[in-house]
Motif scaffolding. Structure first.
Motif, PDB file in Angstrom:
ATOM      1  N   VAL A   9       0.828  -1.209   0.000  1.00 58.70           N
ATOM      2  CA  VAL A   9       0.000   0.000   0.000  1.00 58.70           C
ATOM      3  C   VAL A   9       0.860   1.256   0.000  1.00 58.70           C
ATOM      4  O   VAL A   9       0.604   2.209  -0.732  1.00 58.70           O
ATOM      5  N   ILE A  11      -1.412   6.625   0.829  1.00 58.55           N
ATOM      6  CA  ILE A  11      -2.631   7.066   0.149  1.00 58.55           C
ATOM      7  C   ILE A  11      -2.737   8.571   0.376  1.00 58.55           C
ATOM      8  O   ILE A  11      -2.853   9.022   1.522  1.00 58.55           O
ATOM      9  N   ARG A  14      -9.122  11.646   2.542  1.00 56.51           N
ATOM     10  CA  ARG A  14      -9.016  10.349   1.883  1.00 56.51           C
ATOM     11  C   ARG A  14     -10.362   9.638   2.062  1.00 56.51           C
ATOM     12  O   ARG A  14     -10.729   9.267   3.161  1.00 56.51           O
ATOM     13  N   THR A  56     -11.757   5.316  -1.846  1.00 50.68           N
ATOM     14  CA  THR A  56     -10.336   5.350  -2.217  1.00 50.68           C
ATOM     15  C   THR A  56      -9.527   4.385  -1.358  1.00 50.68           C
ATOM     16  O   THR A  56      -8.683   3.629  -1.860  1.00 50.68           O
ATOM     17  N   VAL A  57      -9.781   4.383  -0.058  1.00 50.05           N
ATOM     18  CA  VAL A  57      -9.029   3.526   0.852  1.00 50.05           C
ATOM     19  C   VAL A  57      -9.344   2.056   0.606  1.00 50.05           C
ATOM     20  O   VAL A  57      -8.446   1.214   0.513  1.00 50.05           O
ATOM     21  N   ASN A  79     -10.619   0.680  -2.130  1.00 51.55           N
ATOM     22  CA  ASN A  79     -10.137   0.294  -3.457  1.00 51.55           C
ATOM     23  C   ASN A  79      -8.637   0.044  -3.465  1.00 51.55           C
ATOM     24  O   ASN A  79      -8.130  -0.741  -4.282  1.00 51.55           O
ATOM     25  N   THR A  80      -7.910   0.702  -2.571  1.00 58.89           N
ATOM     26  CA  THR A  80      -6.464   0.483  -2.476  1.00 58.89           C
ATOM     27  C   THR A  80      -6.159  -0.796  -1.706  1.00 58.89           C
ATOM     28  O   THR A  80      -5.352  -1.635  -2.144  1.00 58.89           O
ATOM     29  N   THR A 126      -0.929   4.157   7.446  1.00 59.37           N
ATOM     30  CA  THR A 126      -0.836   4.578   6.049  1.00 59.37           C
ATOM     31  C   THR A 126      -0.575   6.074   5.958  1.00 59.37           C
ATOM     32  O   THR A 126      -1.454   6.883   6.274  1.00 59.37           O
TER      33      THR A 126
END
Length: 261
Positions: free
Chosen positions: A65, A68, A84, A88-89, A91-92, A178
């Motif tokens: 990862v 992000i 964020r 988005t999170v 999908n990552t 992250t």
């Protein structure tokens, strides 16, 4: 009363009476072999994750990862910030956790609710949840249970789902440590003592610079409001007069659109 066989056994110095169940239990060897590992004979097939302990699998997820960025912007009139988003999170993390055999499971959800209203008088339902999560590795072992909280407002029946989504984002970002890799907005501009008053033209020039970050543009938005320059007229890049605040917003939107392209 004893039987003839029992009296004969007693005379011989022995007893034929069965031992209590507790004695049989104590006679069980203490070093008995543990139950076999159900995954011991498992051989990963093509595309299956490596059979490593959960803490190593989670570390591999974090390595993949990496970061992000806060690439989304909330613009609620006077309130504007980068963030964020949940999608988005997820999908990552989703494809990466799948590749390393990690499952993230909600095992308990505790929710509370209250009725509230917006500043415009619209009725809303507020939901706050505390979710207990279990992170399961490819071998079936787990990390210690984790808890996160989420809060959401909704006018219909989506508040609980929204709050759980926020709790999931908090879990992935905090449990994955992250980073954003964005510049700290507090380091972009430091006002010390009697800082000189900047002109609308100097702000215009800084806004037009390609190297001016989104975080700095957000800080400029705050500064020109504080300085009373938001409605000041400046000559824009094509020679027309435009209010500084509108100019800032337009350039910011163009930068975002250019980055997405």
């Amino acid at each position: 009363m004893t039987t003839l066989a029992e009296r004969a056994a007693a005379a011989a110095g022995r007893s034929d009476t069965p031992a209590p169940a507790e004695e049989h239990a104590l006679a069980t060897p203490l070093d008995a072999a543990p139950a076999p590992d159900p995954m011991a004979a498992y051989e990963p097939g093509e595309g299956d994750p490596d059979m490593v302990p959960v803490h190593l699998a989670w570390l591999r997820v974090r390595k993949d990862v990496r970061a992000i960025a806060k690439g989304e912007i909330y613009n609620g009139g006077s309130t504007r910030f980068n963030f964020r988003g949940v999608d988005t999170v997820v999908n990552t993390f989703g494809p990466i956790t799948l590749r390393h055999g990690i499952n993230v499971l909600p095992v308990q959800v505790d929710a509370t609710y209250r009725d509230t209203t917006t500043s415009k008088g619209n009725k809303m339902r507020e939901c706050t949840v505390r979710v207990s999560w279990l992170i399961v590795g490819p071998k079936g072992d787990t990390l210690p249970p984790l808890q996160t909280q989420g809060e959401a407002l909704d006018s219909a029946d989506k508040g609980t789902a929204k709050a759980q989504s926020v709790a999931l984002r908090v879990l992935l970002l905090t449990g994955g440590l992250t980073p954003t890799h964005d510049a700290d907005p507090d380091t972009s501009y430091v006002e010390r003592g009697e800082a000189p008053v900047r002109s609308a033209v100097s702000y215009r020039d800084e806004i037009l610079e390609q190297g001016t970050s989104r975080q700095r543009l957000a800080q400029i938005n705050y500064e020109i409001k504080q300085a009373g320059l938001f409605a000041a007229n400046v000559v824009n890049e094509v020679g027309d007069e435009e209010q500084l605040g509108a100019f800032l917003f337009r350039i910011g939107q163009e930068r975002i659109a250019g980055g997405a392209a």
